[in-house]
Design an enzyme around this catalytic site. Structure first.
Site, PDB file in Angstrom:
ATOM      1  N   TYR A 136     -15.011 -23.777  44.440  1.00  0.00           N
ATOM      2  CA  TYR A 136     -14.449 -24.847  45.262  1.00  0.00           C
ATOM      3  C   TYR A 136     -13.257 -24.294  46.032  1.00  0.00           C
ATOM      4  O   TYR A 136     -12.362 -23.669  45.460  1.00  0.00           O
ATOM      5  CB  TYR A 136     -14.006 -26.041  44.410  1.00  0.00           C
ATOM      6  N   GLN A 197     -17.440 -35.291  45.096  1.00  0.00           N
ATOM      7  CA  GLN A 197     -18.882 -35.214  45.359  1.00  0.00           C
ATOM      8  C   GLN A 197     -19.380 -33.771  45.363  1.00  0.00           C
ATOM      9  O   GLN A 197     -20.506 -33.487  44.931  1.00  0.00           O
ATOM     10  CB  GLN A 197     -19.223 -35.903  46.688  1.00  0.00           C
ATOM     11  N   ASN A 220      -7.618 -31.013  44.880  1.00  0.00           N
ATOM     12  CA  ASN A 220      -6.683 -32.122  44.692  1.00  0.00           C
ATOM     13  C   ASN A 220      -6.985 -32.880  43.400  1.00  0.00           C
ATOM     14  O   ASN A 220      -7.807 -32.460  42.586  1.00  0.00           O
ATOM     15  CB  ASN A 220      -6.710 -33.051  45.913  1.00  0.00           C
ATOM     16  N   SER A 243       2.281 -25.210  40.852  1.00  0.00           N
ATOM     17  CA  SER A 243       2.649 -23.801  40.757  1.00  0.00           C
ATOM     18  C   SER A 243       4.068 -23.662  40.205  1.00  0.00           C
ATOM     19  O   SER A 243       4.926 -24.524  40.408  1.00  0.00           O
ATOM     20  CB  SER A 243       2.549 -23.144  42.129  1.00  0.00           C
ATOM     21  N   GLN A 265       7.594 -20.495  45.589  1.00  0.00           N
ATOM     22  CA  GLN A 265       6.807 -21.453  44.811  1.00  0.00           C
ATOM     23  C   GLN A 265       7.097 -22.879  45.246  1.00  0.00           C
ATOM     24  O   GLN A 265       6.198 -23.707  45.324  1.00  0.00           O
ATOM     25  CB  GLN A 265       7.110 -21.296  43.323  1.00  0.00           C
ATOM     26  N   HIS A 268       4.945 -24.638  47.896  1.00  0.00           N
ATOM     27  CA  HIS A 268       3.555 -25.048  47.645  1.00  0.00           C
ATOM     28  C   HIS A 268       3.411 -26.559  47.747  1.00  0.00           C
ATOM     29  O   HIS A 268       2.560 -27.075  48.470  1.00  0.00           O
ATOM     30  CB  HIS A 268       3.100 -24.575  46.261  1.00  0.00           C
ATOM     31  N   GLU A 333       3.687 -19.759  34.652  1.00  0.00           N
ATOM     32  CA  GLU A 333       2.562 -19.198  35.403  1.00  0.00           C
ATOM     33  C   GLU A 333       2.936 -17.820  35.945  1.00  0.00           C
ATOM     34  O   GLU A 333       2.206 -16.848  35.770  1.00  0.00           O
ATOM     35  CB  GLU A 333       2.214 -20.148  36.547  1.00  0.00           C
ATOM     36  N   HIS A 334       4.085 -17.736  36.625  1.00  0.00           N
ATOM     37  CA  HIS A 334       4.585 -16.478  37.173  1.00  0.00           C
ATOM     38  C   HIS A 334       5.950 -16.173  36.554  1.00  0.00           C
ATOM     39  O   HIS A 334       6.830 -17.035  36.562  1.00  0.00           O
ATOM     40  CB  HIS A 334       4.775 -16.558  38.691  1.00  0.00           C
ATOM     41  N   ASP A 367       0.162 -12.978  44.841  1.00  0.00           N
ATOM     42  CA  ASP A 367      -0.657 -14.051  45.417  1.00  0.00           C
ATOM     43  C   ASP A 367      -1.738 -13.503  46.342  1.00  0.00           C
ATOM     44  O   ASP A 367      -2.793 -14.124  46.501  1.00  0.00           O
ATOM     45  CB  ASP A 367       0.228 -15.012  46.214  1.00  0.00           C
ATOM     46  N   GLU A 421     -23.647 -24.602  -0.611  1.00  0.00           N
ATOM     47  CA  GLU A 421     -23.524 -25.661   0.393  1.00  0.00           C
ATOM     48  C   GLU A 421     -24.665 -26.668   0.304  1.00  0.00           C
ATOM     49  O   GLU A 421     -24.812 -27.537   1.158  1.00  0.00           O
ATOM     50  CB  GLU A 421     -23.483 -25.040   1.795  1.00  0.00           C
ATOM     51  N   HIS A 426     -32.100 -22.972   3.779  1.00  0.00           N
ATOM     52  CA  HIS A 426     -31.408 -21.743   4.179  1.00  0.00           C
ATOM     53  C   HIS A 426     -31.551 -20.692   3.079  1.00  0.00           C
ATOM     54  O   HIS A 426     -31.874 -19.527   3.343  1.00  0.00           O
ATOM     55  CB  HIS A 426     -29.902 -22.012   4.409  1.00  0.00           C
TER      56      HIS A 426
END
Length: 436
Positions: A136, A197, A220, A243, A265, A268, A333-334, A367, A421, A426
């Site tokens: 995506y 969708q 999003n 971010s 950052q 963003h 994250e960074h 990045d 068991e 088995h």
């Protein structure tokens, strides 16, 4: 001159620091009920009506009227055309980045292995790629060709035969850089659809869109909610939050450099987070002065200002060791280790998506073109998650071969455990292989 920024100033030794830090780090990314309900409706419609639903939603949400699904498909020739249309400088930059990302990820590729025990029993692991991956990509002006490289190249290095990309084209607006990146990254098919969708189409398949095994890539709140909803039907990379950057600095780096790293950052979106830790209070003052002086030069000043005033902090620590303890608590994250000897601190770091070593390694290089993946765990999930990589597109199957002697010996052990068991079928299955 711009209005002075109101950035939180904290001291790691203040009595209520833990509470302040918890508030600072808190971020709720769960969709509300209305978003969940809308996404569920969209997924149900795509499962029931396939291509017809995709055409309808594309007209409704993207303002793009088409007669049939065929009008929303871009073939390989169209991707190659995009590569020709971009400037020579853009093409060279994409090619350099793509080659570096590929070279790095080739080191991650796992191979099958096996070993043979003394009685002839063979044990091992077979590594195979996914059959098909879905990517995506956000569309329109907010498109990120770098994300195409970072998501598609690891899949191709893993050996995935087919990578399918979905990218919305609002009002027919096509980003040639994104398509050029798809061409270089080896994307096989592109569908100009987006939103929940598109996620539903990748997860369940339609007459035109093939069903994939895993969906990766940012989006999003509707895309994130849809990915969460279809998880289990397909694999997903992660549900990403805003971010983040955490900078640990000894006070000797140019404060303008650190200010711009924090901006990188914050620009963003308004929820992005930028935090600086330093044992040097005067350096924190200098960086704050740089932030105020430089913010007016930024094209995305309004976004940066909201991000910094709502979620940023300049934090005084006793020493760099305490800074590393805090870094592990935050699990960013960074993480930039902007210090004289970053290697000395590296063993102290347990939780971070990506670690940028030294004064000359800004997060921005990661990045785009350093090589490691920029799809990283956010919101503290670096405590248990890792960057996107080749291993996300490979599966591991256990391989077990028992010789007659091996089956006889293992059968005795399995029999005892199975009867313990109360699973007698088995036990008897194993006992049939025990030599008299």
């Amino acid at each position: 001159m711009s209005t002075p920024l109101k950035i939180a100033r904290l001291n790691a030794n203040q009595s209520d620091f833990a509470q302040h830090l918890d508030v600072l780090l808190a971020w709720e990314g769960v969709s509300d009920k209305a978003v969940n309900n809308r996404v569920e409706e969209i997924i149900a419609a795509v499962r029931e009506r396939g291509d017809a639903a995709l055409v309808e939603y594309t007209a409704r949400f993207d303002g793009l009227q088409v007669d049939a699904m065929a009008d929303l498909i871009l073939d390989r020739a169209r991707l190659e055309l995009a590569l020709e249309r971009i400037t020579g400088e853009q093409r060279e930059a994409l090619e350099v980045a793509a080659e570096r990302v590929k070279r790095y990820h080739e080191h991650q590729r796992q191979e099958s292995w096996r070993y043979t025990e003394a009685d002839g029993t063979v044990l091992g692991q077979q590594i195979t790629p996914l059959d098909r991956a879905g990517l995506y990509v956000p569309g329109g002006k907010a498109s990120y060709p770098s994300s195409v490289l970072m998501n598609a190249i690891p899949a191709k290095v893993a050996g995935v035969p087919e990578v399918v990309m979905v990218v919305p084209t609002p009002r027919g607006e096509i980003n040639e850089l994104v398509l050029a990146a798809a061409c270089l990254a080896g994307v096989d098919r592109v569908f100009t659809i987006g939103g929940a969708q598109a996620v539903a189409a990748l997860a369940y398949g339609t007459e035109s869109v093939p069903r994939v095994d895993k969906i990766v890539g940012p989006g999003n709140i509707y895309v994130a909610t849809a990915k969460r909803a279809v998880f289990g039907q397909v694999g997903i990379d992660m549900i990403a939050g805003p971010s983040e950057i955490l900078v640990v600095c000894d006070g000797q780096t140019d404060p303008d450099w650190i200010a711009m790293d924090l901006f990188s950052q914050a620009e963003h979106d308004e929820d992005a987070q930028s935090i600086l830790l330093s044992p040097d209070a005067s350096f924190l003052d200098a960086v704050e002065a740089s932030l105020n002086r430089l913010i007016g030069e930024l094209e995305r000043e309004a976004i940066v200002r909201v991000s910094l005033e709502n979620r940023a902090a300049l934090i005084k620590v006793d020493n760099l060791e305490q800074a590393c303890e805090l870094a592990n608590r935050i699990a960013p994250e960074h993480l930039e280790l902007s210090v004289e000897d970053p290697d000395a601190l590296l063993p102290l770091i347990r939780h971070a998506g990506a670690i940028f070593m030294g004064r000359h390694t800004p997060e921005a290089l990661g990045d785009y073109c350093a090589g490691p993946n920029h799809v990283l765990p956010t919101s503290g999930t670096a405590r248990f998650s890792s960057p996107l990589g080749v291993y996300d597109f490979q599966k591991r199957s256990s391989v077990i071969f028992c010789s007659p002697d091996g089956a006889s010996e293992l059968g005795k052990t399995a029999s005892v455990l199975a009867r313990g068991e109360s699973l007698t079928a088995h036990a008897r299955s194993a006992e049939y292989r025990i030599k008299p």
